[in-house]
Design a protein around this motif. Structure first.
Motif, mmCIF file in Angstrom:
data_model
loop_
_atom_site.group_PDB
_atom_site.id
_atom_site.type_symbol
_atom_site.label_atom_id
_atom_site.label_comp_id
_atom_site.label_asym_id
_atom_site.label_seq_id
_atom_site.Cartn_x
_atom_site.Cartn_y
_atom_site.Cartn_z
ATOM 1 N N ARG A 82 -17.428 1.380 18.246
ATOM 2 C CA ARG A 82 -17.320 2.161 19.481
ATOM 3 C C ARG A 82 -16.260 3.266 19.350
ATOM 4 N NH1 ARG A 82 -18.666 -2.905 21.159
ATOM 5 N NH2 ARG A 82 -16.599 -3.693 21.625
ATOM 6 N N ASP A 83 -15.136 3.127 20.048
ATOM 7 C CA ASP A 83 -14.117 4.190 20.033
ATOM 8 C C ASP A 83 -12.956 3.873 19.094
ATOM 9 O OD1 ASP A 83 -13.046 2.154 21.548
ATOM 10 O OD2 ASP A 83 -11.994 3.508 22.916
ATOM 11 N N SER A 84 -13.165 2.900 18.209
ATOM 12 C CA SER A 84 -12.093 2.582 17.255
ATOM 13 C C SER A 84 -12.592 2.806 15.825
ATOM 14 C CB SER A 84 -11.602 1.145 17.440
ATOM 15 O OG SER A 84 -12.599 0.241 17.061
ATOM 16 N N VAL A 85 -11.667 3.197 14.976
ATOM 17 C CA VAL A 85 -11.984 3.445 13.574
ATOM 18 C C VAL A 85 -10.870 2.878 12.703
ATOM 19 C CG1 VAL A 85 -10.942 5.764 13.543
ATOM 20 C CG2 VAL A 85 -12.693 5.188 11.875
ATOM 21 N N PRO A 138 -4.635 13.050 14.161
ATOM 22 C CA PRO A 138 -5.149 14.045 15.120
ATOM 23 C C PRO A 138 -6.611 14.429 14.837
ATOM 24 C CG PRO A 138 -3.104 14.817 14.108
ATOM 25 C CD PRO A 138 -3.476 13.545 13.436
ATOM 26 N N LEU A 139 -6.979 14.421 13.575
ATOM 27 C CA LEU A 139 -8.367 14.742 13.212
ATOM 28 C C LEU A 139 -9.321 13.702 13.811
ATOM 29 C CD1 LEU A 139 -10.241 16.559 11.444
ATOM 30 C CD2 LEU A 139 -9.880 14.892 9.628
ATOM 31 N N LEU A 140 -8.973 12.424 13.671
ATOM 32 C CA LEU A 140 -9.814 11.349 14.190
ATOM 33 C C LEU A 140 -9.783 11.298 15.722
ATOM 34 C CD1 LEU A 140 -8.926 8.671 11.506
ATOM 35 C CD2 LEU A 140 -11.102 9.894 11.755
ATOM 36 N N GLU A 141 -8.628 11.605 16.310
ATOM 37 C CA GLU A 141 -8.555 11.683 17.772
ATOM 38 C C GLU A 141 -9.448 12.802 18.291
ATOM 39 O OE1 GLU A 141 -4.362 12.142 18.479
ATOM 40 O OE2 GLU A 141 -3.996 9.969 18.428
ATOM 41 N N GLY A 142 -9.474 13.911 17.580
ATOM 42 C CA GLY A 142 -10.341 15.032 17.954
ATOM 43 C C GLY A 142 -11.819 14.684 17.862
ATOM 44 N N LEU A 143 -12.153 13.710 17.024
ATOM 45 C CA LEU A 143 -13.538 13.255 16.909
ATOM 46 C C LEU A 143 -13.890 12.221 17.983
ATOM 47 C CD1 LEU A 143 -13.822 12.960 13.027
ATOM 48 C CD2 LEU A 143 -14.884 14.689 14.514
ATOM 49 N N GLY A 144 -12.928 11.856 18.840
ATOM 50 C CA GLY A 144 -13.190 10.974 19.966
ATOM 51 C C GLY A 144 -12.748 9.537 19.778
ATOM 52 N N PHE A 145 -12.061 9.222 18.721
ATOM 53 C CA PHE A 145 -11.591 7.855 18.512
ATOM 54 C C PHE A 145 -10.247 7.671 19.209
ATOM 55 C CE2 PHE A 145 -14.265 8.632 14.746
ATOM 56 C CZ PHE A 145 -15.180 7.596 14.915
ATOM 57 N N SER A 146 -10.150 6.597 20.011
ATOM 58 C CA SER A 146 -8.891 6.340 20.714
ATOM 59 C C SER A 146 -8.058 5.275 20.004
ATOM 60 C CB SER A 146 -9.156 5.919 22.162
ATOM 61 O OG SER A 146 -9.962 4.753 22.194
ATOM 62 N N LYS A 147 -8.715 4.392 19.257
ATOM 63 C CA LYS A 147 -7.998 3.365 18.500
ATOM 64 C C LYS A 147 -8.189 3.671 17.006
ATOM 65 C CE LYS A 147 -8.893 0.077 22.100
ATOM 66 N NZ LYS A 147 -9.988 -0.753 22.587
ATOM 67 N N ILE A 148 -7.066 4.004 16.371
ATOM 68 C CA ILE A 148 -7.119 4.441 14.976
ATOM 69 C C ILE A 148 -6.227 3.541 14.138
ATOM 70 C CG2 ILE A 148 -6.642 6.341 13.379
ATOM 71 C CD1 ILE A 148 -7.085 8.197 15.878
ATOM 72 N N ASN A 149 -6.801 3.000 13.059
ATOM 73 C CA ASN A 149 -6.035 2.165 12.142
ATOM 74 C C ASN A 149 -6.182 2.766 10.732
ATOM 75 O OD1 ASN A 149 -4.594 0.106 10.895
ATOM 76 N ND2 ASN A 149 -6.405 -1.190 10.708
ATOM 77 N N LEU A 150 -5.082 3.280 10.200
ATOM 78 C CA LEU A 150 -5.077 3.844 8.852
ATOM 79 C C LEU A 150 -4.233 2.945 7.957
ATOM 80 C CD1 LEU A 150 -4.487 7.589 9.770
ATOM 81 C CD2 LEU A 150 -6.623 6.565 9.009
ATOM 82 N N SER A 151 -4.834 2.520 6.848
ATOM 83 C CA SER A 151 -4.097 1.714 5.889
ATOM 84 C C SER A 151 -4.348 2.281 4.487
ATOM 85 C CB SER A 151 -4.529 0.240 5.960
ATOM 86 O OG SER A 151 -5.910 0.116 5.653
ATOM 87 N N PHE A 152 -3.605 1.751 3.514
ATOM 88 C CA PHE A 152 -3.703 2.254 2.142
ATOM 89 C C PHE A 152 -3.952 1.112 1.187
ATOM 90 C CE2 PHE A 152 -1.284 5.272 4.541
ATOM 91 C CZ PHE A 152 -1.753 6.490 4.105
ATOM 92 N N GLU A 153 -4.614 1.407 0.098
ATOM 93 C CA GLU A 153 -4.858 0.410 -0.939
ATOM 94 C C GLU A 153 -3.559 -0.125 -1.485
ATOM 95 O OE1 GLU A 153 -7.267 2.116 -4.021
ATOM 96 O OE2 GLU A 153 -9.051 2.071 -2.770
#
Length: 186
Positions: free
Chosen positions: A99-102, A171-186
C-alpha cells in the motif's frame, strides 16, 4: 689585426642580436601530436555517487642513494575520494511495496574511486634531483596515492554515503506517494 678584431666584434654582436630575437620572438621548438582514438569498451554504469571528500597532502619524498646526494621533492597533492552505491546490484526482491509503505534494501556503500587531481597538485620544491626529477616526482605521487587511499578507508566516507543515500531516496519516495519508508543496507 685590428681589422680581424672588428670583424670578430661585428660577428659577435650579430650572434647576440640573433639569439635575443629568437628568444624574444619565438623560433623555439614546436610540438605536434597525431592521435588515432578508438572506443575500446562501453559499459553501463549504475553507481550513484553520493559524497565526495577532498584531501590535501603535503609530502616530502626522498630518494637516498649511497653514491649520490639525497634527492628530495616537496609536493602539495590534492585528491578526491567518492563514496557511492552501485544500483546495478539492486534486485526486485530488495524492494517490497505494501500500500503506502515501501522497504528497500540498498547495496552496501563503497568507495567508487580515489583520484589525484594533478591539475590542482603542485611540485613545490626539488633538491638535488637533477636528471632524476621525473622519477622522483612519479614515486612521490604514487606514495601520496597509497597514503590517501589508506586515509580514505579509515575515514567515515561509507557512513556519510549511507546518510546521503537516505537523504536522497527518502524525499524521492515520499514524492512517489509513500508515507512509510524503510531504507536499509546490505
Amino acid at each position: 689585426m685590428k681589422k680581424f678584431l672588428k670583424i670578430l666584434l661585428f660577428i659577435s654582436i650579430l650572434v647576440i642580436v640573433g639569439w635575443f630575437l629568437v628568444v624574444r620572438y619565438g623560433g623555439g621548438p614546436t610540438s605536434e601530436s597525431k592521435h588515432q582514438l578508438l572506443i575500446e569498451r562501453i559499459e553501463a554504469m549504475g553507481k550513484l555517487e553520493l559524497v565526495k571528500y577532498r584531501f590535501s597532502d603535503v609530502l616530502e619524498h626522498k630518494n637516498v642513494t649511497a653514491y649520490l646526494p639525497d634527492a628530495s621533492v616537496l609536493l602539495i597533492v590534492k585528491a578526491d575520494a567518492v563514496g557511492c552505491i552501485d544500483l546495478t546490484k539492486l534486485a526486485s526482491h530488495d524492494i517490497e511495496v505494501i500500500r503506502d509503505s515501501v522497504s528497500i534494501r540498498l547495496p552496501a556503500p563503497e568507495i567508487c574511486y580515489v583520484k589525484i587531481d594533478h591539475e590542482a597538485s603542485k611540485v613545490y620544491d626539488t633538491k638535488m634531483a637533477f636528471f632524476r626529477e621525473a622519477t622522483l616526482v612519479d614515486e612521490a605521487f604514487k606514495s601520496a596515492e597509497r597514503e590517501i587511499y589508506k586515509e580514505v578507508r579509515n575515514s567515515d566516507i561509507l557512513r556519510q554515503t549511507k546518510n546521503n543515500a537516505i537523504h536522497v531516496f527518502r524525499p524521492l519516495l515520499e514524492g512517489l506517494g509513500f508515507s512509510k519508508i524503510n531504507l536499509s543496507f546490505e
